[in-house]
Every structure is written in structure tokens, then in C-alpha cells.
Scaffold this motif. Structure first.
Motif, PDB file in Angstrom:
ATOM      1  N   GLY A   1      89.779 -26.555 -13.527  1.00 54.53           N
ATOM      2  CA  GLY A   1      90.133 -25.523 -14.495  1.00 54.53           C
ATOM      3  C   GLY A   1      91.590 -25.706 -14.896  1.00 54.53           C
ATOM      4  N   GLU A   2      92.184 -24.708 -15.481  1.00 58.67           N
ATOM      5  CA  GLU A   2      93.608 -24.781 -15.839  1.00 58.67           C
ATOM      6  C   GLU A   2      94.427 -24.175 -14.698  1.00 58.67           C
ATOM      7  OE1 GLU A   2      94.904 -26.088 -18.637  1.00 58.67           O
ATOM      8  OE2 GLU A   2      93.057 -26.464 -19.758  1.00 58.67           O
ATOM      9  N   ASP A   3      94.229 -24.701 -13.492  1.00 55.27           N
ATOM     10  CA  ASP A   3      94.787 -24.105 -12.285  1.00 55.27           C
ATOM     11  C   ASP A   3      95.545 -25.168 -11.497  1.00 55.27           C
ATOM     12  OD1 ASP A   3      95.191 -23.035  -9.682  1.00 55.27           O
ATOM     13  OD2 ASP A   3      93.472 -21.696  -9.925  1.00 55.27           O
TER      14      ASP A   3
ATOM     15  N   THR B   1      94.442 -14.827 -19.903  1.00 61.10           N
ATOM     16  CA  THR B   1      95.308 -15.313 -18.824  1.00 61.10           C
ATOM     17  C   THR B   1      94.582 -16.293 -17.912  1.00 61.10           C
ATOM     18  OG1 THR B   1      94.740 -13.353 -17.512  1.00 61.10           O
ATOM     19  CG2 THR B   1      96.765 -13.266 -18.826  1.00 61.10           C
ATOM     20  N   THR B   2      93.302 -16.514 -18.159  1.00 62.58           N
ATOM     21  CA  THR B   2      92.526 -17.540 -17.453  1.00 62.58           C
ATOM     22  C   THR B   2      91.751 -18.343 -18.479  1.00 62.58           C
ATOM     23  OG1 THR B   2      90.636 -16.039 -17.144  1.00 62.58           O
ATOM     24  CG2 THR B   2      92.266 -16.146 -15.362  1.00 62.58           C
TER      25      THR B   2
ATOM     26  N   LEU C   1      94.422 -20.708 -22.855  1.00 62.73           N
ATOM     27  CA  LEU C   1      94.941 -19.598 -22.067  1.00 62.73           C
ATOM     28  C   LEU C   1      96.410 -19.424 -22.397  1.00 62.73           C
ATOM     29  CD1 LEU C   1      95.508 -20.513 -18.305  1.00 62.73           C
ATOM     30  CD2 LEU C   1      95.369 -22.198 -20.114  1.00 62.73           C
TER      31      LEU C   1
ATOM     32  N   ASN D   1      87.812 -23.359 -25.226  1.00 63.06           N
ATOM     33  CA  ASN D   1      87.490 -23.794 -23.873  1.00 63.06           C
ATOM     34  C   ASN D   1      86.090 -24.396 -23.816  1.00 63.06           C
ATOM     35  OD1 ASN D   1      89.770 -23.046 -22.073  1.00 63.06           O
ATOM     36  ND2 ASN D   1      89.398 -21.010 -22.889  1.00 63.06           N
TER      37      ASN D   1
ATOM     38  N   CYS E   1      90.443 -30.634 -16.068  1.00 62.14           N
ATOM     39  CA  CYS E   1      90.548 -29.168 -16.085  1.00 62.14           C
ATOM     40  C   CYS E   1      89.200 -28.573 -16.457  1.00 62.14           C
ATOM     41  CB  CYS E   1      91.667 -28.767 -17.019  1.00 62.14           C
ATOM     42  SG  CYS E   1      93.289 -29.235 -16.338  1.00 62.14           S
TER      43      CYS E   1
ATOM     44  N   ASP F   1      88.880 -18.929 -19.425  1.00 62.89           N
ATOM     45  CA  ASP F   1      87.511 -18.431 -19.343  1.00 62.89           C
ATOM     46  C   ASP F   1      86.904 -18.356 -20.741  1.00 62.89           C
ATOM     47  OD1 ASP F   1      85.156 -17.103 -18.360  1.00 62.89           O
ATOM     48  OD2 ASP F   1      86.045 -15.215 -19.009  1.00 62.89           O
TER      49      ASP F   1
END
Length: 341
Positions: A206-208, A79-80, A49, A106, A172, A82
Motif C-alpha cells: 500500500g502507500e505505507d 488519508t489512506t 492520498l 487508486n 504499493c 483506499d
């Protein structure tokens, strides 16, 4: 007299126009050439991302290499984190007919058919940061071995925990090949070397970073005897440290993770993070572009490669088609300021 002057002016104007056209032609021709006078190749990198410090640092290193080597550089990510969004970007770059396509996948397995499409279109395919081992990629630019990263994470966490206790991992992407390979090492190495340390569980945020904070707090609530947390990526490493800080458990629950120096600096300073394990991310970006140019130029890799002044001895493992950046870097509050990302 006037006729003679007019004819002279017409000839002069014609000469100027011919010269201008010639100069324009030269300008257009030179715009597409590289440092050696040949065609300037285009290298496209698709990160997991876009917009997080880690991949932005890779982009910085990639830009430096592109300028030094005479390469067109495209950095384009979703940007996510995904897999579907990443696949769409890869397909768009295939349509652009870039020379070399580099991806940090990913979901390596779902992306493999699309990478085959790229190859079928005459595009060189590579992976960097994260591998797609079951794809047709020509080379993987690896930041460090799974063993080196997994062992460093485990050793630094157990040291902070005092050699015993319980810990959990906030990872993640559940399908990220590199993260899963590190976790596999942590499990096997930890069980063998540290019998007094127990892994209570693994969750995926996730990458959050915000989600990582929430999940880390949930883990501490579900396991009151927990004394360690690992953030397995550059989003969850600051996330687990933030959770410890906000829960008032600094000095009671210790954290390590895969974090960039500047994102981890405040947590290293207040003790909510004991250390971060990483590598020089800008150098990883530089190595990626260098490798892409080698592939495009159909040059083989040596067992040891002098890439640049900062990368004088990059090893290549022919059996794995892998370039290795080097050993992991342990980041602490003492050395975090040496890196500007």
C-alpha cells in the motif's frame, strides 16, 4: 431652515447608500471572474492520498499554476490509499459541481463508473499521475513513459548490484495502473538485457512506509542471496532503504526507487539507497492545472505545447490523449538538494 438641512442630509445619505450597494455589487461580481474577465473555473484534484511529500509537491505546483492562470484550485484526498474513500471524495466533488475533476486513481477500473457520473453531470474529467485508461477521461497528464521509468529503475539497480544477482520489488497499490506498467517493463526489459539478474518476487505494501520496511526485511530473510530491492512508489522507496539500513546491510543489498528528493536524501547520503528515479513533481502539478484550463476553455492541445518557462515543450500524443511531462530524473546525493520536496 432645519427642514432644508434635514432634506439635504437625507439626500446625501441616500447617495452614499446607493454608492455602497454599487461597490458591493462590483466586488461580488469581480470575485467570480478570472484573469481574462470571464468566469473563474474550478479545478479539483483528488490524489491517491493526501499528506505524503509527493502529492503535497503536486499541490504546490497546482497552486502556482492556479494563481498564474486565474483558476480556483481544490486539493482533496483521503488519508489512506483506499479506493472506497477516494470514490466518496470524487462523489462529493461531483455534488459541488466543479468545472474540471482530475483524479490519480487508486483503482482505475472501479472508479471508471463514477467518472462517467461526473461527465454526465457536465464536468470535465481528467487523470494525472495515474491513468484510468478504460474511463471517459479527456486527457491523461503523464509524468513519464512506463518504458522510461521501468528502464531507469532497472538500469540503476543493476549498475549498483554489479551487473548480476537477485532482487525483489516492494510495490504499493496492487491495482495502481502506473506502478503495474512500470513493473511490466522491469520484468521484460530486465529479462532481455540482464540475463544474470533474477527477480525473486513482488509484494504490495500500500502507500505505507512502515509496512514497506517490514516487507523488505521479510524479503531479505526469505531470500538470503538477495542483493537488490526496488521501492516502486514514494512510500516504499524510503521504506526499502530504511530496511537495509536497520538490517546492517548497506553495501550488501542495494536499493533504488521512486522517491522524492528530500525523503530519500538521508538514505542517499549513507548509501542505503543508490539512487531514486522521479520527475519534477511540482511541474507535474503545474501542468495538470494548465491542462485542466485548456480542457475547460475547450482549447485543443498542440503536438508541442509551451506551458511555462519551466515547461516550454510539453508533447501531446493525440492517439493516447496524453500529455507527457518529460524524461525521468535520476536523483542522487549530488543533486537531491536542488529540490525542496
Amino acid at each position: 431652515m432645519r427642514s432644508t438641512v434635514s432634506r439635504g442630509m437625507a439626500v446625501f445619505t441616500a447617495v452614499l447608500l446607493v454608492g455602497a450597494v454599487a461597490l458591493t455589487g462590483c466586488s461580488k461580481k469581480n470575485a467570480g471572474t478570472g484573469a481574462g474577465g470571464g468566469k473563474k473555473i474550478t479545478v479539483a484534484f483528488v490524489p491517491k492520498l493526501q499528506g505524503i511529500p509527493y502529492f503535497e509537491a503536486m499541490n504546490t505546483g497546482g497552486k502556482k499554476a492556479a494563481a498564474a492562470l486565474g483558476v480556483n484550485w481544490i486539493y482533496k484526498g483521503a488519508t489512506t490509499a483506499d479506493p472506497g474513500a477516494q470514490t466518496d471524495i470524487v462523489k462529493s466533488l461531483i455534488q459541488q459541481k466543479v468545472d474540471v475533476l482530475v483524479v490519480a486513481p487508486n483503482d482505475p477500473d472501479s472508479l471508471a463508473p463514477v467518472l462517467q457520473d461526473a461527465k454526465n453531470a457536465g464536468i470535465h474529467v481528467m487523470t494525472s499521475d495515474t491513468d484510468a485508461p478504460n474511463s471517459i477521461r479527456e486527457v491523461f497528464v503523464n509524468q513519464a513513459t512506463a518504458e522510461g521509468i521501468g528502464m531507469s529503475l532497472t538500469d540503476n539497480l543493476v549498475k549498483a548490484m554489479g551487473g548480476k544477482g537477485e532482487y525483489a520489488i516492494v510495490s504499493c497499490g496492487q491495482t495502481a495502473a502506473n506502478l503495474n506498467s512500470w513493473i511490466a517493463v522491469q520484468k521484460s526489459y530486465g529479462a532481455q538485457k540482464y540475463p544474470n539478474v533474477k527477480l525473486d518476487g513482488i509484494v504490495y505494501a500500500g502507500e505505507d512506509q512502515a509496512k514497506s520496511v517490514t516487507m523488505a526485511k521479510q524479503l531479505m530473510a526469505a531470500h538470503p542471496t538477495l542483493t537488490g530491492l526496488v521501492g516502486e512508489c514514494t512510500a516504499s522507496a524510503p521504506g526499502v532503504a530504511q530496511a537495509v539500513r536497520e538490517s546492517g546491510k548497506i553495501g550488501k543489498v542495494f536499493t533504488v526507487g521512486l522517491g522524492t528528493p528530500q525523503s530519500m536524501k538521508p538514505f542517499l547520503q549513507d548509501g542505503s539507497s543508490s539512487s531514486a528515479i522521479l520527475w519534477d513533481v511540482e511541474n507535474l502539478g503545474y501542468l495538470t492545472v494548465w491542462a485542466a484550463k485548456q480542457v475547460a476553455d475547450k482549447k485543443s492541445f498542440a503536438a508541442t505545447n509551451n506551458v511555462s518557462g519551466a515547461l516550454p515543450a510539453v508533447k501531446y500524443f493525440a492517439d493516447k490523449k496524453m500529455l507527457l511531462l518529460g524524461d525521468p530524473l535520476v536523483i542522487t546525493k549530488a543533486n537531491a538538494d536542488k529540490y525542496n520536496y
